[in-house]
Scaffold this active site. Sequence first.
Site, PDB file in Angstrom:
ATOM      1  N   GLY A 219      32.154  16.987 -21.137  1.00  0.00           N
ATOM      2  CA  GLY A 219      31.282  17.927 -20.435  1.00  0.00           C
ATOM      3  C   GLY A 219      32.228  19.111 -20.160  1.00  0.00           C
ATOM      4  O   GLY A 219      33.235  18.845 -19.172  1.00  0.00           O
ATOM      5  N   SER A 220      31.989  20.318 -20.684  1.00  0.00           N
ATOM      6  CA  SER A 220      33.103  21.459 -20.362  1.00  0.00           C
ATOM      7  C   SER A 220      32.823  22.616 -20.805  1.00  0.00           C
ATOM      8  O   SER A 220      31.614  22.868 -21.284  1.00  0.00           O
ATOM      9  CB  SER A 220      34.573  20.885 -20.991  1.00  0.00           C
ATOM     10  OG  SER A 220      34.287  20.762 -22.409  1.00  0.00           O
ATOM     11  N   ARG A 221      33.712  23.634 -20.987  1.00  0.00           N
ATOM     12  CA  ARG A 221      33.479  24.978 -21.354  1.00  0.00           C
ATOM     13  C   ARG A 221      34.620  25.794 -21.906  1.00  0.00           C
ATOM     14  O   ARG A 221      35.700  25.330 -21.509  1.00  0.00           O
ATOM     15  CB  ARG A 221      32.811  25.799 -20.118  1.00  0.00           C
ATOM     16  CG  ARG A 221      32.668  27.045 -20.372  1.00  0.00           C
ATOM     17  CD  ARG A 221      32.045  27.625 -19.480  1.00  0.00           C
ATOM     18  NE  ARG A 221      32.498  29.041 -18.973  1.00  0.00           N
ATOM     19  CZ  ARG A 221      32.400  29.745 -17.864  1.00  0.00           C
ATOM     20  NH1 ARG A 221      31.594  29.300 -16.632  1.00  0.00           N
ATOM     21  NH2 ARG A 221      32.849  30.921 -17.609  1.00  0.00           N
TER      22      ARG A 221
END
Length: 265
Positions: A219-221
């Site tokens: 989970g990240s950006r």
Amino acid sequence: MAASSDQDVRTERAPDPAGSVPTGGDGALLHALKLVREAVPPLHPGGRPVIAGVAVAAGALRLLTGRGTGVGLLATAATAAFFRSPHRVAPPRPGAVLAPADGTVALISEVVPPPELDLPREPVTRVSVFLSVLDVHVQRIPMHGRIRSVEYRPGAFLSADLDKASEDNERNALVLETQTGHAIGVVQIAGLLARRIRCDVAAGDEVAAGETYGLIRFGSRVDTYLPPGVAPEVALGQRTIGGETVLAELKPADATTGADLAVPA
């Protein structure tokens, strides 16, 4: 008349319509295995220790309790799927800035780049791609060029879809000097579940559009800072494919600014 010998008889076979596909039992099995191998994407090297750890834990649980075989296999397969690194083909489009990650365009905004990018302190377009735990989590180079700088910053682990995650969260920033004479900033940002950012490039490296350069776990950006005056070609909510989706298109720097800013040889 003397009978013809078997050695004088020549039988010409028609070409196999299946090409080089083997038709025997063993050949058919090998062909099936080849198709399966091509369908299953390779794993990023950074995920192998994690996958091995999950598999060992699952095996230990099975030995201790006599249960959990199905759950262990499922957990190992799910972890392996998270670290997949599928083959991508960059579009033959000169000047195209490719998406650095798979995911959803969560933010498009005009902002001043963060200090660690060392870009001009003027507002530029930032395109933020949010990666869920189901997305491919490897990052890819957006254009051909050279890495000018790489800088890691520790920070918090806020939800990656928040705007302030760009400044508050743990992150790794790089600046790419492109062959079109521009500088593009790309920032890997950790999220709520992410606790590890991996970057496999360093300042001075020559890189190609679409090649993998890093990984963020769970989970990240990823933020892309476009050069001044460059408009994005994606919309909020649009799905991106890392190394294939075009975020924007650049023109040669000397055509837009009158200066020759080509990347030095």
